[in-house]
Motif scaffolding. Structure first.
Motif, PDB file in Angstrom:
ATOM      1  N   ALA A   1       9.852  53.798 -11.499  1.00  0.00           N
ATOM      2  CA  ALA A   1      10.378  53.563 -10.391  1.00  0.00           C
ATOM      3  C   ALA A   1      11.574  55.050 -10.562  1.00  0.00           C
ATOM      4  O   ALA A   1      12.607  55.104 -10.109  1.00  0.00           O
ATOM      5  N   VAL A   2      12.612  55.106 -11.654  1.00  0.00           N
ATOM      6  CA  VAL A   2      13.984  54.838 -12.083  1.00  0.00           C
ATOM      7  C   VAL A   2      13.818  56.875 -11.839  1.00  0.00           C
ATOM      8  O   VAL A   2      14.467  57.274 -10.822  1.00  0.00           O
ATOM      9  N   ARG A   3      12.519  57.340 -12.365  1.00  0.00           N
ATOM     10  CA  ARG A   3      12.120  58.427 -11.562  1.00  0.00           C
ATOM     11  C   ARG A   3      12.313  58.912 -10.666  1.00  0.00           C
ATOM     12  O   ARG A   3      12.641  59.790  -9.636  1.00  0.00           O
ATOM     13  N   ALA A   4      11.839  57.957  -9.391  1.00  0.00           N
ATOM     14  CA  ALA A   4      11.629  58.224  -8.507  1.00  0.00           C
ATOM     15  C   ALA A   4      12.927  57.727  -7.531  1.00  0.00           C
ATOM     16  O   ALA A   4      13.012  58.571  -6.831  1.00  0.00           O
ATOM     17  N   GLU A   5      13.648  57.312  -8.439  1.00  0.00           N
ATOM     18  CA  GLU A   5      15.204  56.683  -7.484  1.00  0.00           C
ATOM     19  C   GLU A   5      16.387  58.080  -7.927  1.00  0.00           C
ATOM     20  O   GLU A   5      17.417  57.936  -6.964  1.00  0.00           O
ATOM     21  N   LEU A   6      15.585  58.935  -8.267  1.00  0.00           N
ATOM     22  CA  LEU A   6      16.485  59.604  -9.100  1.00  0.00           C
ATOM     23  C   LEU A   6      16.672  61.426  -7.773  1.00  0.00           C
ATOM     24  O   LEU A   6      17.173  62.461  -8.530  1.00  0.00           O
ATOM     25  N   THR A   7      15.666  60.656  -7.614  1.00  0.00           N
ATOM     26  CA  THR A   7      14.461  62.267  -6.820  1.00  0.00           C
ATOM     27  C   THR A   7      15.755  62.751  -5.852  1.00  0.00           C
ATOM     28  O   THR A   7      16.591  63.644  -5.120  1.00  0.00           O
ATOM     29  N   ARG A   8      16.513  61.760  -4.963  1.00  0.00           N
ATOM     30  CA  ARG A   8      17.595  62.171  -4.346  1.00  0.00           C
ATOM     31  C   ARG A   8      18.800  62.935  -4.528  1.00  0.00           C
ATOM     32  O   ARG A   8      19.500  63.751  -4.238  1.00  0.00           O
ATOM     33  N   TYR A   9      19.453  62.851  -6.225  1.00  0.00           N
ATOM     34  CA  TYR A   9      20.326  63.302  -6.353  1.00  0.00           C
ATOM     35  C   TYR A   9      19.873  64.148  -6.929  1.00  0.00           C
ATOM     36  O   TYR A   9      20.871  65.339  -7.560  1.00  0.00           O
ATOM     37  N   ARG A  10      18.674  64.782  -7.638  1.00  0.00           N
ATOM     38  CA  ARG A  10      17.878  66.552  -7.666  1.00  0.00           C
ATOM     39  C   ARG A  10      16.681  66.571  -7.645  1.00  0.00           C
ATOM     40  O   ARG A  10      15.770  66.442  -8.443  1.00  0.00           O
ATOM     41  N   PRO A  11      16.989  66.985  -6.108  1.00  0.00           N
ATOM     42  CA  PRO A  11      15.662  68.035  -5.283  1.00  0.00           C
ATOM     43  C   PRO A  11      15.102  69.216  -5.921  1.00  0.00           C
ATOM     44  O   PRO A  11      13.559  68.618  -6.148  1.00  0.00           O
ATOM     45  N   THR A  12      15.507  69.569  -6.252  1.00  0.00           N
ATOM     46  CA  THR A  12      15.258  70.765  -7.284  1.00  0.00           C
ATOM     47  C   THR A  12      14.002  70.533  -7.935  1.00  0.00           C
ATOM     48  O   THR A  12      13.292  70.796  -8.043  1.00  0.00           O
ATOM     49  N   ARG A  13      14.671  69.545  -8.968  1.00  0.00           N
ATOM     50  CA  ARG A  13      14.231  69.161 -10.306  1.00  0.00           C
ATOM     51  C   ARG A  13      12.273  68.249  -9.743  1.00  0.00           C
ATOM     52  O   ARG A  13      11.352  68.343 -10.053  1.00  0.00           O
TER      53      ARG A  13
END
Length: 229
Positions: free
Chosen positions: A149-161
């Motif tokens: 769930a946390v990884r999904a929230e971080l997607t918008r902040y690190r699109p390349t990764r």
């Protein structure tokens, strides 16, 4: 210390510093009485870090003046203060509703630490070493220390990764895992627009949203070699 221990201390001191030796019977008696008066509450040695001979030797090594009984007494008080500073009062076994018994037990424990009968009770300190085994086992089970769930929230902040992780999950080659031979972007970095100017030099430094085709081909070839191996 009693008079016999004081006499032994003075004999040891005289061997290290002959200036403290008293040859007359009356002078020696007065010296023992003076030292015993000032060192009455100072132990000769304890089980936890104190030895009066070590204190005398340390003074002789650093001071040009003959040692006095007050020098020994001050070192003992500093030693006591250091022990109490490192001590944390454990919870007494006495009934908390009995303040007198509670306080008496605390005082007995502190006095035992101060005089060297027991070692100070310190807080547990952070120790070195790797993570506990249960943490390692859980990481192997979930595959990452970051919850999904946390990884999904971080997607918008690190699109390349996020794009790289999605490519790996789909089994598609990760183009950013190799160096781009066209724009010379290092592994892990996005490709850059590279245009040749009239003079033959490379121009443009804008970031591309997609890797160069040659980079994708290189990543595909590397992935094939890894699978074949």
């Amino acid at each position: 210390m009693d008079p016999r221990e004081v006499a032994a201390v003075l004999a040891y001191t005289g061997r290290l510093d002959p200036r403290t030796i008293r040859t007359g019977t009356g002078e020696a008696r007065d010296q023992i009485a003076q030292w015993q008066e000032l060192l009455d509450d100072v132990p000769f040695a304890t089980d936890h870090g104190w030895d009066v001979r070590e204190a005398i030797r340390a003074h002789v090594l650093v001071s040009p003046y003959p040692i006095l009984p007050v020098d020994v007494a001050r070192r003992w008080r500093a030693h006591r203060r250091d022990r109490l500073d490192r001590h944390t009062d454990p919870t007494p076994a006495a009934d908390p509703d009995d303040p007198a018994a509670w306080r008496a037990e605390l005082l007995r424990a502190r006095n035992a630490v101060a005089v060297g009968v027991v070692a100070p009770s310190t807080h547990r300190q952070i120790t070195g070493g790797g993570p506990p085994r249960d943490i390692e086992e859980r990481l192997r089970t979930i595959g990452s220390c970051i919850p999904l769930a946390v990884r999904a929230e971080l997607t918008r902040y690190r699109p390349t990764r996020a794009a790289r992780e999605a490519a790996v999950a789909r089994g598609v080659p990760d183009a950013l895992s190799v160096r781009c031979e066209w724009c010379h972007a290092p592994a892990g970095a996005l490709c850059r627009q590279r245009r040749a100017g009239p003079d033959g030099t490379a121009r443009g430094n804008a970031v591309r949203t997609t890797p160069h085709p040659s980079r994708i081909d290189l990543a595909t070839a590397q992935m094939g070699r890894q699978r074949a191996a």
